[in-house]
Scaffold this active site. Structure first.
Site, PDB file in Angstrom:
ATOM      1  N   ARG A  73     141.394  42.857  46.639  1.00 32.76           N
ATOM      2  CA  ARG A  73     141.266  43.428  45.297  1.00 32.76           C
ATOM      3  C   ARG A  73     141.977  44.777  45.243  1.00 32.76           C
ATOM      4  O   ARG A  73     141.667  45.674  46.029  1.00 32.76           O
ATOM      5  CB  ARG A  73     139.779  43.593  44.932  1.00 32.76           C
ATOM      6  CG  ARG A  73     139.569  44.262  43.586  1.00 32.76           C
ATOM      7  CD  ARG A  73     138.104  44.288  43.137  1.00 32.76           C
ATOM      8  NE  ARG A  73     138.023  45.031  41.885  1.00 32.76           N
ATOM      9  CZ  ARG A  73     137.233  46.068  41.653  1.00 32.76           C
ATOM     10  NH1 ARG A  73     136.389  46.482  42.577  1.00 32.76           N
ATOM     11  NH2 ARG A  73     137.269  46.689  40.498  1.00 32.76           N
ATOM     12  N   HIS A 118     141.291  51.337  36.904  1.00 31.42           N
ATOM     13  CA  HIS A 118     140.280  51.863  37.826  1.00 31.42           C
ATOM     14  C   HIS A 118     140.334  53.396  37.739  1.00 31.42           C
ATOM     15  O   HIS A 118     140.862  54.072  38.628  1.00 31.42           O
ATOM     16  CB  HIS A 118     140.548  51.361  39.245  1.00 31.42           C
ATOM     17  CG  HIS A 118     139.388  51.487  40.186  1.00 31.42           C
ATOM     18  ND1 HIS A 118     138.838  50.421  40.858  1.00 31.42           N
ATOM     19  CD2 HIS A 118     138.662  52.562  40.569  1.00 31.42           C
ATOM     20  CE1 HIS A 118     137.835  50.843  41.620  1.00 31.42           C
ATOM     21  NE2 HIS A 118     137.712  52.149  41.468  1.00 31.42           N
ATOM     22  N   ASN A 162     137.288  48.722  35.504  1.00 35.32           N
ATOM     23  CA  ASN A 162     136.323  48.936  36.574  1.00 35.32           C
ATOM     24  C   ASN A 162     135.280  49.962  36.141  1.00 35.32           C
ATOM     25  O   ASN A 162     135.612  51.071  35.737  1.00 35.32           O
ATOM     26  CB  ASN A 162     137.025  49.459  37.826  1.00 35.32           C
ATOM     27  CG  ASN A 162     136.062  49.677  38.985  1.00 35.32           C
ATOM     28  OD1 ASN A 162     135.497  48.720  39.513  1.00 35.32           O
ATOM     29  ND2 ASN A 162     135.845  50.928  39.354  1.00 35.32           N
ATOM     30  N   GLU A 163     134.026  49.588  36.236  1.00 34.60           N
ATOM     31  CA  GLU A 163     132.902  50.515  36.035  1.00 34.60           C
ATOM     32  C   GLU A 163     133.010  51.392  34.794  1.00 34.60           C
ATOM     33  O   GLU A 163     133.086  52.625  34.896  1.00 34.60           O
ATOM     34  CB  GLU A 163     132.739  51.400  37.283  1.00 34.60           C
ATOM     35  CG  GLU A 163     132.463  50.605  38.531  1.00 34.60           C
ATOM     36  CD  GLU A 163     132.159  51.465  39.762  1.00 34.60           C
ATOM     37  OE1 GLU A 163     132.404  52.684  39.707  1.00 34.60           O
ATOM     38  OE2 GLU A 163     131.665  50.930  40.752  1.00 34.60           O
ATOM     39  N   ASN A 305     129.604  45.619  41.190  1.00 38.90           N
ATOM     40  CA  ASN A 305     129.756  46.620  42.253  1.00 38.90           C
ATOM     41  C   ASN A 305     128.368  47.144  42.581  1.00 38.90           C
ATOM     42  O   ASN A 305     127.716  47.761  41.734  1.00 38.90           O
ATOM     43  CB  ASN A 305     130.630  47.797  41.794  1.00 38.90           C
ATOM     44  CG  ASN A 305     132.077  47.388  41.521  1.00 38.90           C
ATOM     45  OD1 ASN A 305     132.474  46.255  41.796  1.00 38.90           O
ATOM     46  ND2 ASN A 305     132.842  48.315  40.990  1.00 38.90           N
ATOM     47  N   TYR A 307     126.038  49.351  45.394  1.00 38.70           N
ATOM     48  CA  TYR A 307     126.015  50.244  46.552  1.00 38.70           C
ATOM     49  C   TYR A 307     124.623  50.606  47.035  1.00 38.70           C
ATOM     50  O   TYR A 307     124.391  50.748  48.230  1.00 38.70           O
ATOM     51  CB  TYR A 307     126.776  51.544  46.241  1.00 38.70           C
ATOM     52  CG  TYR A 307     128.279  51.350  46.261  1.00 38.70           C
ATOM     53  CD1 TYR A 307     129.010  51.505  47.434  1.00 38.70           C
ATOM     54  CD2 TYR A 307     128.952  50.980  45.109  1.00 38.70           C
ATOM     55  CE1 TYR A 307     130.374  51.306  47.458  1.00 38.70           C
ATOM     56  CE2 TYR A 307     130.326  50.774  45.124  1.00 38.70           C
ATOM     57  CZ  TYR A 307     131.028  50.934  46.307  1.00 38.70           C
ATOM     58  OH  TYR A 307     132.381  50.721  46.329  1.00 38.70           O
ATOM     59  N   GLU A 373     132.545  45.060  44.815  1.00 39.33           N
ATOM     60  CA  GLU A 373     132.519  46.239  45.693  1.00 39.33           C
ATOM     61  C   GLU A 373     131.153  46.352  46.334  1.00 39.33           C
ATOM     62  O   GLU A 373     130.123  46.131  45.681  1.00 39.33           O
ATOM     63  CB  GLU A 373     132.759  47.553  44.931  1.00 39.33           C
ATOM     64  CG  GLU A 373     134.184  47.836  44.570  1.00 39.33           C
ATOM     65  CD  GLU A 373     134.345  49.147  43.804  1.00 39.33           C
ATOM     66  OE1 GLU A 373     133.596  50.113  44.098  1.00 39.33           O
ATOM     67  OE2 GLU A 373     135.197  49.198  42.916  1.00 39.33           O
ATOM     68  N   TRP A 425     137.468  60.160  45.188  1.00 36.86           N
ATOM     69  CA  TRP A 425     137.221  60.883  43.938  1.00 36.86           C
ATOM     70  C   TRP A 425     136.765  62.322  44.189  1.00 36.86           C
ATOM     71  O   TRP A 425     137.407  63.029  44.959  1.00 36.86           O
ATOM     72  CB  TRP A 425     136.244  60.084  43.052  1.00 36.86           C
ATOM     73  CG  TRP A 425     136.715  58.663  42.862  1.00 36.86           C
ATOM     74  CD1 TRP A 425     136.088  57.531  43.272  1.00 36.86           C
ATOM     75  CD2 TRP A 425     137.951  58.211  42.244  1.00 36.86           C
ATOM     76  NE1 TRP A 425     136.833  56.409  42.951  1.00 36.86           N
ATOM     77  CE2 TRP A 425     137.972  56.806  42.328  1.00 36.86           C
ATOM     78  CE3 TRP A 425     139.051  58.846  41.638  1.00 36.86           C
ATOM     79  CZ2 TRP A 425     139.031  56.024  41.823  1.00 36.86           C
ATOM     80  CZ3 TRP A 425     140.100  58.068  41.143  1.00 36.86           C
ATOM     81  CH2 TRP A 425     140.070  56.691  41.234  1.00 36.86           C
TER      82      TRP A 425
END
Ligand code: GBH
Length: 466
Positions: A73, A118, A162-163, A305, A307, A373, A425
């Protein structure tokens, strides 16, 4: 344990790995701008070079092959392809770069999953209002059509955005992501709304023009922690956890998968606060217009995604201003038994993924799910023998297997974040999420496999159907 065609992947994103921020005609993105401002990112670091994947793509491909991935990806940089954000100017060298990446992947029998967006909005679009401006949706749709047209003969799995939750909240309310706005209580909802409109337009473009010949699938990647009541015996905690899931995941998933509109509970919570605070401006959570293409059904699969997890209790907001925090009226806490890996926000809770998958199955009509993710960060002294991350991947993948076998959740793939250490980031290069270590002090940016990379490769070779 895993379906025959299960996707075993790893993920990256353009700004986090490519570098070459001005190379071969690339235009600037909001992350270029943001990082070049003093005090935005850890150590004032930036992605000017990052892993230099723009020049070192072969090295990435070697890593991909060493892991034995079936899928990779990546994301496209909007400003590399369209330097001023519009299709009036196409940067052919950007097109060539991604053509090469895609062709090389396919030649190695690896399927690309490609995200169009993204976090790295073309700066030129930010300059005309960015995601706050309704016109961004058409610009995004044009960009998406350009990408489907150019790469869709070979790319069969697409992520539009994305997100959106992270971009809306961290970029426009909290301000720790580009474009760094701190406009509390209004802008994030508007931005989220325009992202949904942009996504839906792009999905409809694919559906009506490209699907018939290209036969791929398009979705958007939604992030969510698993959120559960701190005290399951306290009804305030139970409703707070439910509300938190609705504000985080439901915000985007409800319109796309359930009703075509925002969750009623989200709207009413926001409205209540507007009234309480004597707010008289425009509706903070916008309404979908009949002039826009319908939003319901604009995802061919669910991209998640995941985490970490949180315990939730009811909680107000002491600040006397409108904010998302006030609207949510819930407080998230960590369970002291959860180990923290590297970055402070990442409590290791593999079992939360299984619970979240079950929740998605039940609430969003049993969709096909790709975990796009999931990963574990390392900070501080480098450990190539990253025993904790090995354990993390093993136990997480076991939870995915249980979700498939015991809960009958339709999980079709798993993408580890990330293929290699990269620009994390606001944390810069201080948090390392890779399956490969990248030596950022070495001009060659040498990639070295972590033990967790070897472990993941073993898991893949055990379960991959050949
Ligand atoms: C993903 O977001 C991103 O898609 C990816 O680019 C990134 O590299 C990866 O995570 C690892 O972070 O700093 O306390 O305010 C995951 C969702 C949302 C998790 C923001 C971390 C920051 C919490 N992220 N959150 S804090």
């Amino acid at each position: 344990m895993f379906p025959r065609d299960f996707a075993w992947g790893a993920a990256t994103s353009a700004y986090q790995i490519e570098g070459g921020w001005q190379t071969d005609g690339k235009g600037p993105s909001i992350w270029d701008t943001f990082c070049h401002e003093e005090g935005r990112v850890f150590g004032n670091q930036n992605g000017d070079v990052a892993c230099n994947s723009y020049e070192l793509w072969e090295k990435d491909l070697e890593c991909i092959q060493q892991l034995g991935l079936t899928h990779y990806r990546l994301s496209l940089s909007w400003a590399r392809l369209l330097p001023d954000g519009t299709t009036r100017n196409v940067n052919q060298r950007g097109v060539q770069y991604y053509n090469r990446v895609i062709d090389d992947l396919l030649a190695c029998n690896v399927s690309p999953m490609v995200s169009l967006y993204h976090f790295d909005l073309a700066q030129a679009i930010q300059d005309v209002g960015g995601w706050k401006s309704p016109g961004v949706a058409t610009l995004f749709d044009n960009y998406a059509k350009f990408c489907f047209q150019t790469f869709g003969d070979r790319v069969k799995l697409w992520i539009t955005i994305n997100e959106p939750q992270v971009c809306a909240k961290l970029g426009h309310e909290v301000g720790i992501h580009a474009p760094g706005l701190k406009e509390k209580g209004t802008t994030a909802y508007l931005v989220g709304h325009n992202m949904l409109r942009a996504h839906a337009m792009a999905w409809h473009s694919y559906n009506s023009t490209y699907r018939i010949t290209q036969n791929g699938a398009v979705s958007l990647a939604l992030n969510s922690d698993w959120l559960e009541p701190l005290d399951p015996g306290r009804s305030e905690d139970v409703t707070s956890a439910e509300r938190d899931l609705i504000f985080t995941l439901g915000w985007f998933a409800w319109p796309v998968f359930v009703t075509g509109d925002y969750p009623e509970l989200m709207r009413s919570s926001i409205e209540t606060q507007s009234k309480m605070m004597g707010y008289s401006g425009e509706l903070r959570l916008p309404r979908f217009s009949i002039d826009d293409p319908p939003i319901l059904g604009t995802a061919d699969f669910f991209a998640l995604n995941y985490y970490t997890s949180r315990k939730v209790k009811s909680g107000g907001c002491s600040e006397q201003i409108l904010s998302m925090k006030r609207d949510l009226a819930a407080e998230e806490v960590l369970d002291p038994s959860w180990p923290i890996c590297g970055v402070s926000w990442l409590a290791v809770v593999p079992n939360g993924l299984r619970k979240l998958l079950k929740y998605i199955k039940d609430v969003f009509n049993n969709p096909t799910i790709y975990i796009t993710e999931n990963g574990f960060a390392q900070v501080g002294p480098l450990q190539i023998e990253d025993v904790e991350r090995c354990k993390f991947y093993k136990s997480t993948i076991l939870e995915v297997a249980k979700a498939i076998e015991e809960d009958e959740v339709n999980v079709r793939g798993y993408f580890a974040w990330s293929l290699m250490d990269n620009f994390e980031w606001a944390d810069g290069f201080s948090a390392r999420f890779g399956l490969f270590h990248v030596d950022f002090s070495d001009p060659e940016l040498r990639r070295t496999i972590y033990q967790s990379g070897r472990e993941y490769a073993k898991i893949i070779s055990k379960y991959k159907s050949v």
